[in-house]
Design a protein around this motif. Structure first.
Motif, PDB file in Angstrom:
ATOM      1  N   ARG A  14      -8.015  10.341   3.427  1.00  0.00           N
ATOM      2  CA  ARG A  14      -7.350  11.389   4.215  1.00  0.00           C
ATOM      3  C   ARG A  14      -6.766  12.437   3.288  1.00  0.00           C
ATOM      4  O   ARG A  14      -6.091  12.117   2.304  1.00  0.00           O
ATOM      5  N   LYS A  57       0.836  -1.216   0.000  1.00  0.00           N
ATOM      6  CA  LYS A  57       0.000   0.000   0.000  1.00  0.00           C
ATOM      7  C   LYS A  57       0.872   1.268   0.000  1.00  0.00           C
ATOM      8  O   LYS A  57       2.076   1.200   0.275  1.00  0.00           O
ATOM      9  N   ASN A  59      -6.786   7.033   0.935  1.00  0.00           N
ATOM     10  CA  ASN A  59      -7.604   6.344   1.958  1.00  0.00           C
ATOM     11  C   ASN A  59      -8.529   7.320   2.675  1.00  0.00           C
ATOM     12  O   ASN A  59      -8.715   7.240   3.885  1.00  0.00           O
ATOM     13  N   LYS A 103       2.019   6.644   2.538  1.00  0.00           N
ATOM     14  CA  LYS A 103       1.183   7.490   3.405  1.00  0.00           C
ATOM     15  C   LYS A 103       0.286   6.621   4.296  1.00  0.00           C
ATOM     16  O   LYS A 103       0.189   6.854   5.504  1.00  0.00           O
ATOM     17  N   SER A 104      -0.363   5.609   3.700  1.00  0.00           N
ATOM     18  CA  SER A 104      -1.255   4.727   4.472  1.00  0.00           C
ATOM     19  C   SER A 104      -0.470   3.909   5.488  1.00  0.00           C
ATOM     20  O   SER A 104      -0.932   3.694   6.612  1.00  0.00           O
ATOM     21  N   THR A 105       0.725   3.466   5.100  1.00  0.00           N
ATOM     22  CA  THR A 105       1.555   2.675   6.016  1.00  0.00           C
ATOM     23  C   THR A 105       1.958   3.510   7.233  1.00  0.00           C
ATOM     24  O   THR A 105       1.897   3.042   8.364  1.00  0.00           O
ATOM     25  N   ASN A 127      -2.203  12.338  10.421  1.00  0.00           N
ATOM     26  CA  ASN A 127      -2.288  12.824   9.043  1.00  0.00           C
ATOM     27  C   ASN A 127      -1.376  14.016   8.729  1.00  0.00           C
ATOM     28  O   ASN A 127      -0.637  14.007   7.756  1.00  0.00           O
ATOM     29  N   THR A 179      -4.380  14.846   1.649  1.00  0.00           N
ATOM     30  CA  THR A 179      -2.939  14.677   1.533  1.00  0.00           C
ATOM     31  C   THR A 179      -2.367  15.822   0.698  1.00  0.00           C
ATOM     32  O   THR A 179      -2.867  16.106  -0.392  1.00  0.00           O
ATOM     33  N   ASP A 216      -0.812   3.792   9.642  1.00  0.00           N
ATOM     34  CA  ASP A 216      -1.283   2.550  10.249  1.00  0.00           C
ATOM     35  C   ASP A 216      -0.646   2.384  11.634  1.00  0.00           C
ATOM     36  O   ASP A 216       0.544   2.103  11.757  1.00  0.00           O
TER      37      ASP A 216
END
Ligand SMILES: [Zn+2]
Length: 280
Positions: A262, A158, A260, A161-163, A175, A264, A166
């Motif tokens: 959010r 993924k 996701n 940014k998502s990692t 964020n 960015t 997490d």
């Protein structure tokens, strides 16, 4: 949502104000905040306990008491206030009354916060149990090695940014901070995590520590109306990319996308690495 710097600011503030105070009684006005223990038992068990220390793991606060450890997560809107004996206000749900006539109030408009009580003083055993066993690497953990994180990243497809968001992988980066960290590391937020080189992972972690340290020093951000005991964060004045119009480095217009769900912010000119493209 309070992020790691805000939680750390709350921890430091509470440490100055409640260490040495002994609980006389506990009022529970909304019991769903208390997890895995009967609320009456929770209140009863805490009587005569003294606050000895406050630690943090990711966004969890660990209150170390005489014989117990209380774990608290502020989730969306949780706050702590130190007051005297005045009546509870609408959003104060848990009140720790102290023997010195003051009280610690847990205030939470959204009521998503949680408290877990452990009948032990052994921090390690608490860290190995839910909910803390699911909390990922803390960027400030002394034992955190870039190699370990890189190896973990190799299995993740993924976007970076998502990692970074997490909490079960790296805890405490919210964020705003993730956008700042990716910008400083010159990494496009949509870059597949496994594509990052060991060097890039090391750089990301260094910037994560740097950004969080600075944010803690400035009391966090207040963009999402969060304040810890009415201390407002000044970090939002220091943001380089998040909510910005132009890149401070190349002056190009900042791009805003959603990853996701959010928001960015990044610079298409400075943060190039995506889908195999190399950094200039
Ligand atoms: Zn730029």
């Amino acid at each position: 949502m309070p992020e790691l710097p805000e939680v750390e600011t709350v921890r430091r503030h509470l440490k100055v104000n409640i260490i040495g105070k002994t609980i006389k009684s506990v009022d529970i006005l909304y019991d769903k905040i208390i997890r895995d223990i009967d609320p009456e038992d929770f209140a009863h068990t805490l009587v005569n306990q003294t606050f000895l220390d406050i630690k943090r793991k990711g966004k969890y606060l660990l209150f170390i008491l005489t014989d117990l450890i209380l774990v608290s997560h502020l989730r969306m809107e949780g706050k702590y206030f130190l007051k005297r004996t005045e009546p509870a206000t609408k959003h104060e749900h848990i009140i720790f009354n102290f023997t010195d006539g003051t009280s610690l109030r847990y205030h939470d408009v959204r009521k998503f916060g949680t408290m877990n009580l452990f009948r032990t003083k052994d921090i390690k055993s608490v860290l190995n149990k839910p909910p803390l066993n699911k909390v990922g690497f803390d960027p400030f953990e002394k034992s955190l090695s870039a190699k370990e994180v890189y190896e973990r990243f190799q299995r993740i497809t993924k976007p970076i940014k998502s990692t970074l968001l997490d909490q079960s992988i790296i805890s405490g980066l919210g964020n705003i901070y993730v956008d700042e960290v990716c910008y400083l590391a010159k990494i496009h937020p949509e870059t597949s995590t496994k594509q990052l080189s060991f060097e890039q992972v090391s750089v990301l972690l260094d910037y994560a520590k740097e950004v969080l340290t600075k944010a803690i020093a400035l009391g966090g951000t207040t963009i999402k109306s969060f304040s810890s005991h009415e201390i407002s964060g000044r970090f939002q004045n220091e943001l380089l990319v998040h909510t910005k119009e132009h890149c401070p480095n190349c002056k190009q217009k900042i791009t805003k996308i959603r990853i996701n769900g959010r928001s960015t912010y990044f610079c298409e000119n400075c943060q190039l690495i995506k889908a195999g493209k190399e950094r200039k």
